[in-house]
Design a protein around this motif. Structure first.
Motif, short mmCIF file in Angstrom:
data_model
loop_
_atom_site.label_atom_id
_atom_site.label_comp_id
_atom_site.label_asym_id
_atom_site.label_seq_id
_atom_site.Cartn_x
_atom_site.Cartn_y
_atom_site.Cartn_z
N LYS A 88 0.83 -1.20 0.00
CA LYS A 88 0.00 0.00 0.00
C LYS A 88 0.87 1.25 0.00
N LYS A 89 1.95 1.22 0.78
CA LYS A 89 2.84 2.38 0.84
C LYS A 89 3.53 2.61 -0.49
N LYS A 90 3.84 1.54 -1.21
CA LYS A 90 4.46 1.68 -2.53
C LYS A 90 3.50 2.34 -3.51
N LEU A 91 2.21 2.06 -3.36
CA LEU A 91 1.20 2.60 -4.27
C LEU A 91 0.75 4.00 -3.89
N GLN A 92 1.19 4.45 -2.74
CA GLN A 92 0.77 5.75 -2.22
C GLN A 92 1.14 6.87 -3.19
N ILE A 93 0.19 7.73 -3.46
CA ILE A 93 0.43 8.89 -4.31
C ILE A 93 1.19 9.92 -3.49
N LEU A 94 2.22 10.48 -4.08
CA LEU A 94 3.08 11.43 -3.38
C LEU A 94 2.99 12.82 -3.99
N THR A 135 14.14 13.94 9.12
CA THR A 135 13.55 12.67 8.72
C THR A 135 13.92 12.37 7.27
N ASN A 136 13.76 11.14 6.87
CA ASN A 136 13.99 10.76 5.48
C ASN A 136 12.73 11.08 4.70
N ILE A 137 12.82 11.98 3.76
CA ILE A 137 11.64 12.43 3.01
C ILE A 137 10.95 11.28 2.29
N ASN A 138 11.70 10.23 1.96
CA ASN A 138 11.12 9.07 1.26
C ASN A 138 10.36 8.14 2.19
N GLN A 139 10.47 8.35 3.49
CA GLN A 139 9.77 7.49 4.44
C GLN A 139 8.59 8.19 5.12
N ILE A 140 8.27 9.37 4.67
CA ILE A 140 7.14 10.09 5.24
C ILE A 140 5.85 9.44 4.77
#
Length: 161
Positions: A84-90, A104-109
């Motif tokens: 689900k996190k991989k599919l999350q729209i950013l 924080t790591n911006i890719n893990q928000i």
């Protein structure tokens, strides 16, 4: 599945196993050897670095006297949460400066769960382009609601063209 383990859905099952071992005062190394597994493998699992194969999950469940399939289900729920996190729209990360998220790591928000903190940070420290991107991503209504809920005076929304 044991009803008191449902609250652990989405958490790596290794972390739950480590908690169980601590509650029962069992050493990981001794437990791994009792299962016929390498201690390094169990250590990686309990640190969330490795998935649990079904064969090992069944051994762990038997040894800890857990309901059969509990660990396998927890692993599946964890895998689902990761997908689900991989599919999350950013938001467009090329617009947002990484320095805004220095802590924080911006890719893990998790942009959906942490939206209040993101909106507040961007409107405190961001430039106009970054504010517009956050408004585009979350929508004006959501941004306005978060900013108006602050105890201090809300920041101005960027001007729409």
């Amino acid at each position: 599945m044991n009803s008191n383990l449902i609250k652990y859905k989405g958490i790596h099952p290794g972390i739950i196993i480590e908690r169980e071992l601590k509650k029962r005062s069992l050493k990981k190394r001794t437990f791994a050897l009792a299962l016929g597994e390498y201690p390094q493998i169990l250590n990686d699992i309990t640190k969330g670095k490795r998935n649990i194969p079904i064969s090992l999950a069944l051994k762990i469940e038997k040894e800890l006297e857990l309901e059969e399939g509990t660990i396998v289900l927890l692993q599946s729920y964890y895998d689902i949460e990761r997908e689900k996190k991989k599919l999350q729209i950013l938001p467009n990360l090329s617009i947002l400066r990484k320095s805004l998220f220095w802590d924080t790591n911006i890719n893990q928000i998790d942009w959906n769960k942490q939206y209040k903190a993101v909106i507040n940070r961007i409107f405190e420290r961001g430039n106009e382009e970054e504010k517009k991107e956050i408004e585009r991503f979350y929508g004006n209504r959501k941004v306005r609601t978060v900013l108006n809920s602050q105890k201090t005076k809300p920041m101005q929304l960027s001007q729409q063209k």
